[in-house]
Write a protein that holds these residues in place. Structure first.
Motif, PDB file in Angstrom:
ATOM      1  N   PRO A 110      23.199   9.429 -18.435  1.00 25.34           N
ATOM      2  CA  PRO A 110      21.834   9.436 -17.897  1.00 25.34           C
ATOM      3  C   PRO A 110      21.058   8.211 -18.375  1.00 25.34           C
ATOM      4  N   HIS A 111      19.973   7.943 -17.743  1.00 25.07           N
ATOM      5  CA  HIS A 111      19.070   6.858 -18.140  1.00 25.07           C
ATOM      6  C   HIS A 111      19.757   5.493 -18.132  1.00 25.07           C
ATOM      7  N   GLN A 112      20.632   5.276 -17.173  1.00 24.55           N
ATOM      8  CA  GLN A 112      21.294   3.973 -16.995  1.00 24.55           C
ATOM      9  C   GLN A 112      22.159   3.562 -18.174  1.00 24.55           C
ATOM     10  N   THR A 113      22.650   4.525 -18.943  1.00 24.90           N
ATOM     11  CA  THR A 113      23.541   4.192 -20.052  1.00 24.90           C
ATOM     12  C   THR A 113      24.968   4.111 -19.536  1.00 24.90           C
ATOM     13  N   GLU A 114      25.758   3.321 -20.214  1.00 27.87           N
ATOM     14  CA  GLU A 114      27.175   3.224 -19.882  1.00 27.87           C
ATOM     15  C   GLU A 114      27.937   3.031 -21.175  1.00 27.87           C
ATOM     16  N   ILE A 115      28.929   3.890 -21.382  1.00 25.02           N
ATOM     17  CA  ILE A 115      29.789   3.780 -22.552  1.00 25.02           C
ATOM     18  C   ILE A 115      31.052   3.061 -22.094  1.00 25.02           C
ATOM     19  N   ASP A 116      31.420   2.001 -22.795  1.00 21.98           N
ATOM     20  CA  ASP A 116      32.549   1.172 -22.361  1.00 21.98           C
ATOM     21  C   ASP A 116      33.861   1.945 -22.330  1.00 21.98           C
ATOM     22  N   VAL A 117      34.179   2.661 -23.422  1.00 21.79           N
ATOM     23  CA  VAL A 117      35.446   3.410 -23.481  1.00 21.79           C
ATOM     24  C   VAL A 117      35.210   4.704 -24.256  1.00 21.79           C
ATOM     25  N   ILE A 118      35.708   5.798 -23.686  1.00 27.27           N
ATOM     26  CA  ILE A 118      35.714   7.083 -24.387  1.00 27.27           C
ATOM     27  C   ILE A 118      37.150   7.576 -24.430  1.00 27.27           C
ATOM     28  N   GLY A 119      37.568   8.015 -25.609  1.00 27.59           N
ATOM     29  CA  GLY A 119      38.894   8.607 -25.773  1.00 27.59           C
ATOM     30  C   GLY A 119      38.755  10.023 -26.306  1.00 27.59           C
ATOM     31  N   LEU A 120      39.542  10.940 -25.752  1.00 25.63           N
ATOM     32  CA  LEU A 120      39.530  12.335 -26.209  1.00 25.63           C
ATOM     33  C   LEU A 120      40.895  12.728 -26.741  1.00 25.63           C
ATOM     34  N   ASN A 121      40.921  13.170 -27.979  1.00 22.31           N
ATOM     35  CA  ASN A 121      42.107  13.788 -28.536  1.00 22.31           C
ATOM     36  C   ASN A 121      41.784  15.273 -28.599  1.00 22.31           C
ATOM     37  N   ILE A 122      42.256  15.990 -27.584  1.00 19.62           N
ATOM     38  CA  ILE A 122      41.930  17.407 -27.419  1.00 19.62           C
ATOM     39  C   ILE A 122      42.549  18.241 -28.540  1.00 19.62           C
ATOM     40  N   ILE A 123      43.774  17.931 -28.918  1.00 16.96           N
ATOM     41  CA  ILE A 123      44.469  18.712 -29.944  1.00 16.96           C
ATOM     42  C   ILE A 123      43.708  18.691 -31.262  1.00 16.96           C
ATOM     43  N   ASN A 124      43.250  17.511 -31.675  1.00 13.43           N
ATOM     44  CA  ASN A 124      42.514  17.378 -32.940  1.00 13.43           C
ATOM     45  C   ASN A 124      41.005  17.535 -32.778  1.00 13.43           C
ATOM     46  N   LYS A 125      40.558  17.761 -31.534  1.00 14.43           N
ATOM     47  CA  LYS A 125      39.124  17.891 -31.239  1.00 14.43           C
ATOM     48  C   LYS A 125      38.339  16.682 -31.758  1.00 14.43           C
ATOM     49  N   GLU A 126      38.764  15.501 -31.285  1.00 11.94           N
ATOM     50  CA  GLU A 126      38.106  14.258 -31.659  1.00 11.94           C
ATOM     51  C   GLU A 126      37.704  13.492 -30.403  1.00 11.94           C
ATOM     52  N   ILE A 127      36.543  12.864 -30.471  1.00 10.31           N
ATOM     53  CA  ILE A 127      36.102  11.994 -29.395  1.00 10.31           C
ATOM     54  C   ILE A 127      35.800  10.628 -30.001  1.00 10.31           C
ATOM     55  N   TYR A 128      36.253   9.603 -29.306  1.00  8.44           N
ATOM     56  CA  TYR A 128      36.022   8.214 -29.717  1.00  8.44           C
ATOM     57  C   TYR A 128      35.089   7.587 -28.691  1.00  8.44           C
ATOM     58  N   VAL A 129      33.943   7.124 -29.162  1.00  8.46           N
ATOM     59  CA  VAL A 129      32.920   6.528 -28.313  1.00  8.46           C
ATOM     60  C   VAL A 129      32.854   5.051 -28.691  1.00  8.46           C
ATOM     61  N   CYS A 130      33.298   4.193 -27.763  1.00 10.96           N
ATOM     62  CA  CYS A 130      33.488   2.787 -28.105  1.00 10.96           C
ATOM     63  C   CYS A 130      32.656   1.855 -27.229  1.00 10.96           C
ATOM     64  N   GLU A 131      31.960   0.968 -27.883  1.00 15.80           N
ATOM     65  CA  GLU A 131      31.295  -0.140 -27.213  1.00 15.80           C
ATOM     66  C   GLU A 131      32.139  -1.377 -27.502  1.00 15.80           C
ATOM     67  N   VAL A 132      32.368  -2.166 -26.464  1.00 22.32           N
ATOM     68  CA  VAL A 132      33.268  -3.309 -26.558  1.00 22.32           C
ATOM     69  C   VAL A 132      32.503  -4.577 -26.192  1.00 22.32           C
TER      70      VAL A 132
END
Length: 181
Positions: A29-51
């Motif tokens: 929302p609000h014109q935001t953009e996340i460059d890369v998101i990775g989800l490791n479902i098994i370990n319940k981890e999210i990686y939020v990456c700006e490049v």
């Protein structure tokens, strides 16, 4: 469409952090953009990456003020990322990462210093609950080396990833050339 630096980040998440899902240029929302998101479902981890792959060194400039604005840019960006990600992935461990191959430190006494700006942003963000991981300079190089090792382990065609396929070809070519000598 994503760029090569975003693909390096995404492939590292996929192969090194074992993320089952990697998404590029995620619109929030609000014109935001996340460059890369990775989800490791098994370990319940999210990686939020700006490049930010600026080959002459990381630096953002405020167009109105016409001066460097790197620190504020990342504080704003990661704060917006957190606002978007937190409610949707409440039960996930969150990893906020800045990926940039070249972040230079200026000479003593210089008015602007990109490395200091990034480190200052990291400190400000920490106060708001964002532990920003910096994948810059040597650590960025190490991430590419991680991918290089991963590519060398694979014998099947990695055409679905131009980064891994390139590293695979290069590594197997190096093996071939050293045998041939």
């Amino acid at each position: 469409m994503h760029n090569i630096a975003e693909e390096i980040t995404g492939e590292w998440l996929r192969h090194i952090k074992k993320c089952e899902f990697v998404e590029y240029n995620v619109k929030g929302p609000h014109q935001t953009e996340i460059d890369v998101i990775g989800l490791n479902i098994i370990n319940k981890e999210i990686y939020v990456c700006e490049v930010a792959a600026h080959i002459h060194g990381l630096q953002y400039v405020d167009p109105q003020k016409r001066r460097p604005d790197t620190e504020n840019r990342f504080i704003h960006k990661f704060t917006k990322d957190q606002e978007y990600v937190h409610p949707h992935f409440d039960n996930f461990t969150k990893h906020y990462m800045l990926w940039s191959p070249i972040v230079k430190s200026s000479k003593e006494g210089a008015k602007y210093d990109a490395l200091k700006s990034v480190l200052n942003a990291k400190e400000v963000l920490k106060k708001s609950g964002i532990d920003l991981e910096l994948v810059i300079n040597e650590r960025y190089h190490a991430a590419i080396q991680d991918l290089r090792k991963e590519a060398l382990k694979q014998t099947h065609d990695l055409s679905n990833s131009s980064v891994l396929r390139y590293l695979q070809i290069e590594e197997y070519l190096n093996k071939y050339l050293s045998i041939k000598k």
